[in-house]
Design a protein around this motif. Structure first.
Motif, PDB file in Angstrom:
ATOM      1  N   ASN A  56      40.221  45.772  40.999  1.00 45.90           N
ATOM      2  CA  ASN A  56      41.011  44.875  40.177  1.00 45.90           C
ATOM      3  C   ASN A  56      41.614  43.807  41.081  1.00 45.90           C
ATOM      4  N   ILE A  57      41.675  42.574  40.572  1.00 45.03           N
ATOM      5  CA  ILE A  57      42.098  41.444  41.386  1.00 45.03           C
ATOM      6  C   ILE A  57      43.620  41.376  41.415  1.00 45.03           C
ATOM      7  N   HIS A  58      44.159  41.155  42.587  1.00 42.86           N
ATOM      8  CA  HIS A  58      45.605  41.086  42.699  1.00 42.86           C
ATOM      9  C   HIS A  58      45.993  40.180  43.855  1.00 42.86           C
ATOM     10  N   LYS A  59      47.242  39.774  43.904  1.00 44.18           N
ATOM     11  CA  LYS A  59      47.745  38.931  44.974  1.00 44.18           C
ATOM     12  C   LYS A  59      47.765  39.693  46.288  1.00 44.18           C
ATOM     13  N   HIS A  60      47.343  39.018  47.337  1.00 40.48           N
ATOM     14  CA  HIS A  60      47.401  39.615  48.668  1.00 40.48           C
ATOM     15  C   HIS A  60      48.040  38.600  49.605  1.00 40.48           C
TER      16      HIS A  60
ATOM     17  N   LEU B 173      31.430  45.760  32.432  1.00 43.60           N
ATOM     18  CA  LEU B 173      31.862  45.327  33.757  1.00 43.60           C
ATOM     19  C   LEU B 173      31.655  43.828  33.933  1.00 43.60           C
ATOM     20  N   ILE B 174      30.541  43.309  33.449  1.00 47.97           N
ATOM     21  CA  ILE B 174      30.284  41.870  33.547  1.00 47.97           C
ATOM     22  C   ILE B 174      31.363  41.081  32.818  1.00 47.97           C
ATOM     23  N   GLU B 175      31.703  41.513  31.606  1.00 44.86           N
ATOM     24  CA  GLU B 175      32.756  40.822  30.849  1.00 44.86           C
ATOM     25  C   GLU B 175      34.098  40.915  31.571  1.00 44.86           C
ATOM     26  N   THR B 176      34.371  42.064  32.184  1.00 38.57           N
ATOM     27  CA  THR B 176      35.615  42.242  32.937  1.00 38.57           C
ATOM     28  C   THR B 176      35.676  41.291  34.117  1.00 38.57           C
ATOM     29  N   LEU B 177      34.570  41.136  34.818  1.00 36.68           N
ATOM     30  CA  LEU B 177      34.531  40.239  35.969  1.00 36.68           C
ATOM     31  C   LEU B 177      34.717  38.786  35.550  1.00 36.68           C
ATOM     32  N   ILE B 178      34.070  38.386  34.473  1.00 33.79           N
ATOM     33  CA  ILE B 178      34.219  37.007  34.001  1.00 33.79           C
ATOM     34  C   ILE B 178      35.680  36.721  33.655  1.00 33.79           C
ATOM     35  N   PHE B 179      36.321  37.664  32.968  1.00 31.60           N
ATOM     36  CA  PHE B 179      37.732  37.486  32.618  1.00 31.60           C
ATOM     37  C   PHE B 179      38.600  37.443  33.879  1.00 31.60           C
ATOM     38  N   ALA B 180      38.340  38.363  34.818  1.00 32.34           N
ATOM     39  CA  ALA B 180      39.142  38.416  36.037  1.00 32.34           C
ATOM     40  C   ALA B 180      39.007  37.132  36.846  1.00 32.34           C
ATOM     41  N   LEU B 181      37.793  36.603  36.952  1.00 36.44           N
ATOM     42  CA  LEU B 181      37.588  35.368  37.709  1.00 36.44           C
ATOM     43  C   LEU B 181      38.254  34.171  37.028  1.00 36.44           C
ATOM     44  N   SER B 182      38.281  34.179  35.702  1.00 33.41           N
ATOM     45  CA  SER B 182      38.987  33.104  34.996  1.00 33.41           C
ATOM     46  C   SER B 182      40.486  33.180  35.267  1.00 33.41           C
ATOM     47  N   GLN B 183      41.003  34.407  35.363  1.00 34.58           N
ATOM     48  CA  GLN B 183      42.418  34.580  35.695  1.00 34.58           C
ATOM     49  C   GLN B 183      42.713  34.110  37.114  1.00 34.58           C
ATOM     50  N   VAL B 184      41.834  34.440  38.036  1.00 31.81           N
ATOM     51  CA  VAL B 184      41.997  33.973  39.425  1.00 31.81           C
ATOM     52  C   VAL B 184      42.014  32.451  39.463  1.00 31.81           C
ATOM     53  N   LYS B 185      41.069  31.835  38.776  1.00 30.36           N
ATOM     54  CA  LYS B 185      40.972  30.374  38.793  1.00 30.36           C
ATOM     55  C   LYS B 185      42.233  29.719  38.249  1.00 30.36           C
ATOM     56  N   SER B 186      42.832  30.341  37.258  1.00 30.65           N
ATOM     57  CA  SER B 186      44.040  29.765  36.653  1.00 30.65           C
ATOM     58  C   SER B 186      45.250  29.848  37.566  1.00 30.65           C
ATOM     59  N   GLN B 187      45.180  30.699  38.610  1.00 34.07           N
ATOM     60  CA  GLN B 187      46.319  30.899  39.509  1.00 34.07           C
ATOM     61  C   GLN B 187      46.139  30.215  40.866  1.00 34.07           C
ATOM     62  N   VAL B 188      45.048  29.474  41.035  1.00 35.71           N
ATOM     63  CA  VAL B 188      44.736  28.893  42.338  1.00 35.71           C
ATOM     64  C   VAL B 188      45.753  27.826  42.732  1.00 35.71           C
TER      65      VAL B 188
ATOM     66  N   HIS C 189      46.645  25.264  46.501  1.00 36.70           N
ATOM     67  CA  HIS C 189      46.040  24.841  47.762  1.00 36.70           C
ATOM     68  C   HIS C 189      46.141  25.971  48.780  1.00 36.70           C
ATOM     69  N   GLY C 190      45.052  26.211  49.498  1.00 35.64           N
ATOM     70  CA  GLY C 190      45.056  27.247  50.512  1.00 35.64           C
ATOM     71  C   GLY C 190      44.907  28.642  49.949  1.00 35.64           C
ATOM     72  N   SER C 191      44.126  28.798  48.863  1.00 34.25           N
ATOM     73  CA  SER C 191      43.874  30.111  48.285  1.00 34.25           C
ATOM     74  C   SER C 191      42.562  30.684  48.806  1.00 34.25           C
ATOM     75  N   ALA C 192      42.436  32.003  48.754  1.00 39.41           N
ATOM     76  CA  ALA C 192      41.175  32.672  49.094  1.00 39.41           C
ATOM     77  C   ALA C 192      41.009  33.896  48.225  1.00 39.41           C
ATOM     78  N   LEU C 193      39.760  34.192  47.885  1.00 38.25           N
ATOM     79  CA  LEU C 193      39.416  35.408  47.158  1.00 38.25           C
ATOM     80  C   LEU C 193      38.605  36.299  48.089  1.00 38.25           C
ATOM     81  N   ILE C 194      39.020  37.554  48.219  1.00 35.71           N
ATOM     82  CA  ILE C 194      38.345  38.513  49.086  1.00 35.71           C
ATOM     83  C   ILE C 194      37.821  39.658  48.235  1.00 35.71           C
ATOM     84  N   ALA C 195      36.527  39.995  48.385  1.00 36.49           N
ATOM     85  CA  ALA C 195      35.920  41.115  47.667  1.00 36.49           C
ATOM     86  C   ALA C 195      35.603  42.215  48.661  1.00 36.49           C
ATOM     87  N   THR C 196      36.044  43.431  48.374  1.00 37.27           N
ATOM     88  CA  THR C 196      35.796  44.564  49.258  1.00 37.27           C
ATOM     89  C   THR C 196      35.243  45.729  48.440  1.00 37.27           C
ATOM     90  N   ALA C 197      34.903  46.814  49.133  1.00 34.77           N
ATOM     91  CA  ALA C 197      34.400  48.020  48.470  1.00 34.77           C
ATOM     92  C   ALA C 197      34.761  49.233  49.295  1.00 34.77           C
TER      93      ALA C 197
END
Length: 227
Positions: free
Chosen positions: A3-7, A28-43, A45-53
C-alpha cells in the motif's frame, strides 16, 4: 505492491507483496490504478515513488488461473486479453507520473511484473536472488504491442532484447546490468537493496525537479510504447 504511503519528506513507498497471490488480478490492477491516481494528486516538487517487495517474488505476472477458469480455451484467451488490456493503464500511469520512480527488486520478477519494474525510471536488484524472466515464449503467448515497445525502449541492445523476449532467458546478477536492463545489482540482501533505493530517492528528490517537466521528458523517451 505494498500500500502506498508517505515516506520521509517527499518520497512515497510501495511494496508488491502484501497481496499473497503475487499475480495481477483485475482487482489488483484496479487497486493499483486507484493508488497511482492518489499518488499523482499528492505530488509536489521533489517527489519520488519507490516500489519494493518482500520474499521470493516481486511477482509472477498475470492471474492465469483466473483466465483459465473461463472453462474453454477461447474463454481463457478472452479473459487473458482482458487482463492485458486492463494492465496497460497501470504502466501508462506509472510512466506519466510527474515524479521520480524507483523499483527495488529483492527477488523474482516475471512477465507482467518484469514490465512493471521496467516502467520505473530506475531499477535496483538484489545480486544473489533477483531474477528477471519474460515467460511468454515458454508458455506459448504472444506479446502485446505495448509490452514489446516498452521493453525494447528500456533494454540496452537488440541482442539483449532477443535473449529476453525470444529466447526466454532468465537473467540475474551483474548480467542484467551489462545488458542495460537494471541500474545496479550491488546488494546481497533484501534490506540492502531497499536501503539503496531509498537512499537514491532521497538524494535525487533534493534537487526538487519540476514534476511536469520531468514527466514530459519521460514521455518523450517512451512515447512510442503507447502510440
Amino acid at each position: 505492491m505494498k500500500n502506498i504511503h508517505k515516506h520521509k519528506e517527499h518520497t512515497q513507498k510501495t511494496n508488491t507483496n502484501q497481496i499473497k497471490q503475487y499475480r495481477f488480478s483485475l482487482t489488483l490492477i484496479e487497486t493499483l490504478i486507484f493508488a497511482l491516481s492518489q499518488v499523482k494528486s499528492q505530488v509536489v516538487h521533489g517527489s519520488a515513488l519507490i516500489a519494493t517487495a518482500h520474499g521470493k517474488f516481486f511477482s509472477n505476472g498475470f492471474d492465469l488461473a483466473w483466465a483459465q477458469s473461463a472453462g474453454s480455451s477461447f474463454g481463457a484467451v478472452d479473459q487473458l486479453h482482458h487482463l492485458v488490456a486492463s494492465f496497460k493503464p497501470v504502466v501508462s500511469a506509472l510512466l506519466s507520473l510527474p515524479m521520480l520512480t524507483i523499483a527495488a527488486l529483492p527477488s523474482h520478477a516475471t512477465a507482467a511484473r518484469f514490465l512493471l519494474a521496467l516502467s520505473h525510471d530506475y531499477v535496483l536488484m538484489r545480486r544473489d536472488r533477483g531474477v528477471l524472466y519474460m515467460s511468454k515464449i515458454d508458455i506459448g503467448l504472444t506479446f502485446p504491442d505495448y509490452f514489446t515497445a516498452l521493453m525494447m525502449s528500456k533494454i540496452g541492445s537488440s541482442s539483449a532484447g532477443c535473449d529476453i523476449l525470444l529466447a526466454g532467458r532468465k537473467v540475474k546478477g551483474e548480467e542484467v546490468v551489462r545488458m542495460g536492463i537494471v541500474d545496479s545489482t550491488a546488494y546481497d540482501s533484501e534490506e540492502s537493496v531497499v536501503e539503496a533505493v531509498v537512499c537514491l530517492g532521497e538524494q535525487l528528490v533534493k534537487r526538487k525537479w519540476n514534476g511536469e517537466v520531468y514527466a514530459e521528458i519521460i514521455a518523450g523517451l517512451v512515447r512510442s510504447s503507447f502510440s
